[in-house]
Structures are given as C-alpha cells and as structure tokens.
Write an enzyme that holds these catalytic residues in place. Structure first.
Site, PDB file in Angstrom:
ATOM      1  CB  CYS A 168     109.677  45.502  49.996  1.00 41.42           C
ATOM      2  SG  CYS A 168     109.851  47.296  49.881  1.00 41.42           S
TER       3      CYS A 168
ATOM      4  CB  CYS B 281     109.340  50.047  53.403  1.00 39.07           C
ATOM      5  SG  CYS B 281     108.814  50.417  51.718  1.00 39.07           S
ATOM      6  CB  SER B 282     106.784  46.154  54.452  1.00 38.32           C
ATOM      7  OG  SER B 282     105.998  47.313  54.691  1.00 38.32           O
ATOM      8  CB  CYS B 283     106.369  47.455  48.466  1.00 33.69           C
ATOM      9  SG  CYS B 283     106.758  49.186  48.777  1.00 33.69           S
TER      10      CYS B 283
HETATM   11 FE    FE Z   1     108.197  48.688  50.592  1.00 32.84          FE
END
Ligand code: FE
Length: 215
Positions: free
Chosen positions: A118, A121-123
C-alpha cells in the site's frame, strides 16, 4: 529497523529486552490517554475494546488466508471461486464471522509473481492475514516495492527466475489483495492441513514463496 525488511524479530527484541526499562512511545501514550478518557466518560466499554483487540490478535490471522490457499491447492472449483470473488469464497470456509474487504486474490504462476503493497498508507487484508507486519507499513517497503520489487524480494531471500514477471498490486481503502502462491514441489502426499502449515503470511503478501519438504 524500519528499513530492515527481514528482521522483525530483532526489532521486537530491541524494544522488549526484559533487562531494559519498557519503552512507551508517544503514540502508545496518546492511545492510553484516549482510552482512559473514553472509558471514564462511558463512551466505550473496556471489555468490548479487549474483545476487539483479542479478535485481531488471536482469532483472525494468517491461518485464515493459509486455509484458503491450501483449499485452493486441493480443490479446483474452490480455486476458481476464490479468484472470482475472494471474500465470498473465503466466507464459505466459516473461519471468521465476516470478510469485510473487497478482496482480490491474485495467483502466482511460473510466468507471474504477485506482490502486495500500500504505497499510500498501510491498507492490508486484516480479515485474512491479521495484523500487518511492521515492515509492511515502513516507508522503505512502500516505495521500494514499486521501484525495485526484485531487489525487495532479494532482501527477503526470494530469487525468482528472470523470466518470471513481478507484478506489484497497490492496495487502496476499497481494495485489498491476497496472493495465492504456487503449491510447492514434493507436496503431493500432503493433506489440506499440512499444506496450510506451509503457507506463511509473507507468501500471501508476495514477499516469500512457500517451501515444501525437501525431496
Ligand atoms: Fe493504505
């Protein structure tokens, strides 16, 4: 530490050395303060919070994704369903109450290896892999996965043939990805549970490949 993709254990060790005073960073302090206020004001129930945390720490985790991968390896019609609609197919395994995300399962082949990131961000597909590893959220992984995926794989100890194309899938708030790795060699005699045990979290992110028993 954040730039070191291969050594989460070491990272954890540095911060949780029992001989050192426990370090509490600013984010943890903020979370504690927030929780205290919300509980005091009666907005949240600590038991509910604990059960939510317990759910993500224990009930969901890579074993959910691993089970789906192993089933796909032994059951061609499940595999087709998985590739068609990941969430719906995994839902039929009844491992977790609900697969919430729009989940796209991408299949590794000798021609194409898939890797998930991602960049924004950090999905991450929490419902099937649990909590994301620290390196997945690092700026280094998020940028380098796109710029130099083969180099990232080398750091993880994965060497693919030059002829294998590496495809990087960028997650979004609406879309999560799960890699369906290739079934390793020498696993013809293994049952579904034994196969699932070979499927690591990283192999479902695409930064590892499952390894079978040696011939
Ligand atoms: Fe994300």
């Amino acid at each position: 530490m954040a730039h070191d993709h291969t050594d989460e254990t070491h990272h954890a060790h540095i911060h949780h050395d029992p001989d050192q005073p426990q370090e509490v960073d600013e984010a943890q302090l903020r979370v504690r303060a927030l929780e205290t206020i919300l509980v005091e004001k009666g907005y949240v129930d600590p038991a509910t919070l604990d059960s939510i945390i317990d759910y993500f720490e224990h009930r969901v985790g890579p074993h959910v994704g691993a089970k789906a991968v192993a089933r796909a390896w032994v059951d061609e019609s499940f595999k087709r369903a998985l590739l068609e609609d990941g969430a719906a197919a995994i839902q039929t395994l009844n491992l977790v109450p609900r697969i919430g995300d729009h989940l796209i399962v991408v299949e590794n082949t000798p021609m194409q290896h898939n890797m998930v990131v991602c960049t924004l961000c950090s999905c991450y597909p929490w419902d099937v892999l649990g909590l994301p590893p620290t390196w997945y959220k690092s700026a280094a992984y998020r940028s380098r996965a796109i710029i130099d995926p083969r180099g990232v794989l080398t750091d993880f100890g994965v060497a693919l043939p030059e002829s294998t194309e590496i495809r990087v899938w960028d997650s979004t708030a609406e879309t999560r990805f799960l890699v369906l790795p290739m079934r390793p060699a020498n696993t013809e005699s293994l049952g579904e549970d034994a196969l699932a045990a070979l499927v690591t979290r990283n192999s479902m992110i695409g930064t590892a490949v499952p390894v079978g028993p040696s011939a």
